[in-house]
Motif scaffolding. Structure first.
Motif, short mmCIF file in Angstrom:
data_model
loop_
_atom_site.label_atom_id
_atom_site.label_comp_id
_atom_site.label_asym_id
_atom_site.label_seq_id
_atom_site.Cartn_x
_atom_site.Cartn_y
_atom_site.Cartn_z
N ILE A 306 0.83 -1.20 0.00
CA ILE A 306 0.00 0.00 0.00
C ILE A 306 0.87 1.25 0.00
CG2 ILE A 306 -1.59 1.35 1.42
CD1 ILE A 306 -2.96 -1.21 2.18
N VAL A 307 1.95 1.24 0.80
CA VAL A 307 2.88 2.38 0.82
C VAL A 307 3.47 2.59 -0.57
CG1 VAL A 307 5.10 3.20 1.71
CG2 VAL A 307 3.41 2.20 3.26
N THR A 308 3.80 1.51 -1.25
CA THR A 308 4.35 1.62 -2.61
C THR A 308 3.34 2.27 -3.54
OG1 THR A 308 5.68 -0.38 -2.26
CG2 THR A 308 5.27 0.29 -4.54
N GLY A 309 2.08 1.78 -3.51
CA GLY A 309 1.06 2.36 -4.37
C GLY A 309 0.80 3.83 -4.05
N PHE A 310 0.72 4.15 -2.75
CA PHE A 310 0.45 5.53 -2.34
C PHE A 310 1.59 6.46 -2.76
CE2 PHE A 310 0.43 9.04 0.72
CZ PHE A 310 -0.88 9.49 0.57
N THR A 311 2.83 6.01 -2.63
CA THR A 311 3.99 6.84 -3.00
C THR A 311 3.96 7.17 -4.49
OG1 THR A 311 5.31 5.85 -1.23
CG2 THR A 311 6.50 6.97 -3.01
N LEU A 312 3.71 6.16 -5.32
CA LEU A 312 3.67 6.39 -6.77
C LEU A 312 2.42 7.18 -7.16
CD1 LEU A 312 5.01 2.95 -8.01
CD2 LEU A 312 6.23 5.11 -7.81
N TRP A 313 1.38 7.06 -6.38
CA TRP A 313 0.18 7.90 -6.59
C TRP A 313 0.56 9.36 -6.40
CZ3 TRP A 313 -4.66 7.46 -2.87
CH2 TRP A 313 -5.60 8.42 -3.24
N GLN A 314 1.30 9.65 -5.34
CA GLN A 314 1.73 11.02 -5.10
C GLN A 314 2.67 11.53 -6.19
OE1 GLN A 314 0.55 13.02 -2.49
NE2 GLN A 314 -0.86 11.27 -2.35
N GLN A 315 3.35 10.61 -6.86
CA GLN A 315 4.25 11.01 -7.93
C GLN A 315 3.52 11.23 -9.25
OE1 GLN A 315 7.45 8.18 -8.20
NE2 GLN A 315 8.18 8.56 -6.10
N GLY A 316 2.19 11.01 -9.24
CA GLY A 316 1.40 11.32 -10.43
C GLY A 316 1.03 10.13 -11.28
N LEU A 317 1.31 8.90 -10.83
CA LEU A 317 0.94 7.71 -11.59
C LEU A 317 -0.56 7.47 -11.40
CD1 LEU A 317 2.09 5.43 -13.37
CD2 LEU A 317 2.40 4.09 -11.29
N TYR A 319 -2.98 5.27 -12.40
CA TYR A 319 -3.61 4.03 -11.97
C TYR A 319 -3.08 3.52 -10.63
CZ TYR A 319 0.44 2.61 -14.80
OH TYR A 319 1.68 2.50 -15.36
N ALA A 320 -2.10 4.20 -10.04
CA ALA A 320 -1.66 3.83 -8.69
C ALA A 320 -2.76 4.05 -7.67
CB ALA A 320 -0.41 4.62 -8.30
N ARG A 321 -3.70 4.99 -7.94
CA ARG A 321 -4.80 5.22 -7.02
C ARG A 321 -5.69 3.97 -6.91
NH1 ARG A 321 -7.32 10.55 -9.55
NH2 ARG A 321 -6.79 9.33 -11.40
N ILE A 322 -6.02 3.39 -8.07
CA ILE A 322 -6.86 2.19 -8.06
C ILE A 322 -6.11 1.04 -7.39
CG2 ILE A 322 -8.17 0.59 -9.49
CD1 ILE A 322 -8.31 2.74 -11.62
N TYR A 323 -4.82 0.93 -7.68
CA TYR A 323 -4.01 -0.12 -7.08
C TYR A 323 -4.01 0.01 -5.54
CZ TYR A 323 0.09 -2.84 -5.76
OH TYR A 323 0.94 -3.74 -5.16
N THR A 324 -3.85 1.22 -5.04
CA THR A 324 -3.83 1.45 -3.59
C THR A 324 -5.18 1.10 -2.96
OG1 THR A 324 -2.24 3.25 -3.93
CG2 THR A 324 -3.36 3.15 -1.80
N LEU A 325 -6.27 1.48 -3.63
CA LEU A 325 -7.60 1.14 -3.13
C LEU A 325 -7.77 -0.37 -3.06
CD1 LEU A 325 -10.49 1.86 -2.29
CD2 LEU A 325 -11.07 2.00 -4.72
N ALA A 326 -7.34 -1.07 -4.12
CA ALA A 326 -7.48 -2.53 -4.16
C ALA A 326 -6.73 -3.18 -3.01
CB ALA A 326 -6.98 -3.06 -5.51
#
Length: 595
Positions: A306-317, A319-326
């Protein structure tokens, strides 16, 4: 979007099926327990113990977390005018010894648990179902020993209500595993078509999740490895370790951590190494040692993902948002599941099914991420392909045709899965439900064409004696072998064989004539009479009684129901006349005396 709507509808239907109490259990009497730290207590030493010796089970079920102690449970069943069955609704208990006591004497004992081969169970169910043989007031004592969490949810049912409830749960569970199977096959064939390794990794991850959940739910021991006690003992840590490895591999591929964040990528590699080490350790170390490690690693690994997904979400990726939610949904289910295993949560519904629901949501959301990622890559490829010649366009059309063929294969597979539900689980013959659908159709066809139709009802003589002397396992082996003989001998085009119930079989013979039908049935009864039925407890010789009814031989405009009743009446007459007989119905009440 249409595909995702269908998948979400399936998931919601499964959730509703799990959560809707259609069939009610009987009122459960107060349950008491005693902790046997040494494991030396016997049933004889506990029968006369005063009430002060026992403690009341707290909450709505027995949940004591991980413990090496032996637990005894005790409750009183009142007298009843109907059969009853006791269900222990937690499939990971190693050993259960059930004692049924009346007037201070043990009248029955049942031994079960997942440390024994699945075929030894009284009732073939992923849960532990114990028949209560007596209708009188009975004291029930349960000795439970397990390396898993000491969770013993007890309930009393009428057999018919329990079967209906189990079927409902099996249907919902089948929908869940069907969803996983379709998603795994879809992603695997997507890999075959696209050669994109992300689809292959994700397909493997779905399979690993399915095996882990099958182990947790008891479905795996019932259907996949019922003869393999060692795998049942090791399944959860082994499959859990594989899930960690593949989850990290999928995350690194979907989120492109190798190029976007080398530090996070090294962390994912660390999880893969930890998963590999835990897999090797699970092969040699006992379950009770590894399960705590697996639960801790599961929480830590999911949190890091989850930390990985959230970090890349903050970097602007995107589909990382959907990954973090999943992953958040799955992590919540894992945490609640772990709390339940440790004995701090009494909800058996959450313990058993929340992780299924969470994993189904996670798998669908990750499939969406994978589809988005694949779609982005496809757009990039299309920009290049626009500069290529017409031969590349032909290749795209070929790929489209392959994907359409894939969807047809998936549809065909779903149809085969549906056909599977029409089979009797033991004999692999058609079940009674299929007969109820086929017979009216054949009767209408016979009325339309003028041809006759025969219903042959076959019943094993003295089958209860086989079960009582050799055991139900031997009885099941006899039923399977008799089903094989019937399939070998009734091979005329149009003949269909059904298991009607218990030791009764029905053969439907469209277009049959009375003389030819009688001769054929007589030949088959002689084959059965001469055959030696081999079982683990020795060879068995048996005879059958047969009742026949032909549509055109019955007066009036007989219905399919009346035709079946006529065959049943003829069977009754054959058994009443001394068994090992064939009788042909001439009316709904009278049958011929033809031998």
């Amino acid at each position: 979007m249409k595909r995702w709507s269908i998948l979400i509808s399936i998931l919601l239907a499964a959730v509703l099926a799990y959560g809707t109490p259609v069939h009610a259990q009987e009122d459960m009497p107060p349950v008491y327990y005693h902790v046997d730290e040494s494991g030396s207590a016997s049933i004889e030493s506990l029968i006369d113990k005063p009430p002060s010796y026992w403690q009341v089970v707290p909450g709505d079920g027995a949940s004591f977390g991980y413990t090496s102690a032996v637990y005894w449970f005790y409750f009183e069943l009142k007298a009843s005018d109907h059969d009853r069955q006791l269900r222990v609704g937690y499939p990971l208990l190693d050993k259960i010894d059930a004692y049924f006591v009346q007037n201070g004497e043990v009248i029955d004992r049942i031994r079960t648990g997942d440390s024994y081969e699945f075929s030894q169970r009284e009732v073939h169910s992923r849960n532990f179902i114990l028949p209560v043989e007596s209708h009188a007031a009975t004291s029930v004592y349960l000795r439970v020993e397990t390396t898993s969490s000491m969770r013993v949810p007890l309930s009393i049912w009428k057999p018919a209500d329990l079967i209906a409830d189990e079927q409902l749960l099996n249907t919902a569970t089948g929908m869940y595993f069907g969803l996983l199977l379709c998603m795994a096959i879809y992603n695997f064939f997507s890999y075959v078509v696209t050669r994109d390794r992300r689809f292959a990794y994700y397909s493997g991850y779905i399979v690993a999740i399915g095996l882990l959940l099958a182990a947790l739910d008891g479905t795996g021991y019932q259907y996949l490895w019922p003869w393999f006690e060692w795998l049942q003992y090791k399944a959860i840590p082994l499959f859990g370790s594989i899930v960690f490895i593949l989850a990290s591999l999928v995350a690194s591929q979907i989120l492109q951590t190798e190029t976007r964040s080398p530090k996070l990528h090294r962390g994912l590699q660390g999880i893969m190494i930890a998963g590999g080490l835990s897999f090797i350790a699970s092969l040699v170390l006992p379950y009770e040692m590894m399960i705590s490690v697996i639960l801790v690693v599961a929480i830590l690994a999911s949190s890091f993902l989850i930390v990985t997904g959230f970090t890349l979400w903050q970097q602007g990726l995107a589909y990382a948002r959907i990954y973090t939610l999943a992953l958040s949904v799955l992590l919540l289910a894992i945490i609640i599941n772990a709390i339940g295993y440790l004995g701090f949560l009494d909800s058996f519904f959450i313990q058993r099914y929340l992780i299924m629901i969470g994993s189904a949501i996670e798998i669908m959301l990750l499939s969406l991420v994978l589809a988005i990622r694949f779609n982005e890559d496809r757009k990039e490829r299309l920009m290049v392909e626009q500069r290529l010649n017409s031969r590349l366009e032909v290749k795209v059309k070929q790929r489209t045709a392959e994907l359409e063929a894939l969807m047809r294969k998936l549809k065909d597979m779903n149809q085969r899965l549906e056909l599977k539900s029409n089979e009797d689980r033991l004999t692999r013959l058609y079940n009674r439900g299929v007969l109820d659908e086929d017979l009216p159709l054949e009767v209408r066809r016979a009325r339309r064409t003028g041809y006759d139709i025969a219903v042959v009802m076959i019943d094993i003589d003295h089958f209860k004696k086989i079960n009582d002397t050799l055991g139900h396992q031997a009885g099941d082996e006899v039923l399977v072998e008799l089903a094989r003989l019937l399939k070998v001998n009734f091979r005329r085009a149009g003949d269909r064989i059904y298991r009607y119930g218990g030791e009764e079989f029905v053969v439907l013979m469209p277009g049959a004539q009375e003389l030819g039908c009688h001769d054929k049935v007589l030949t088959v009864t002689e084959v059965i009479r001469a055959h030696s039925f081999k079982t683990e407890r020795g060879e068995v010789k048996l005879t059958v009684s047969v009742g026949m009814a032909l549509l055109n031989s019955l007066p009036g405009h007989a219905s399919s129901k009346q035709l079946l009743e006529a065959a049943d009446n003829a069977l009754y007459q054959a058994k009443h006349a001394g068994r090992n007989q064939i009788r042909i119905a001439r009316s709904l009440k009278d049958v011929s005396e033809k031998p």
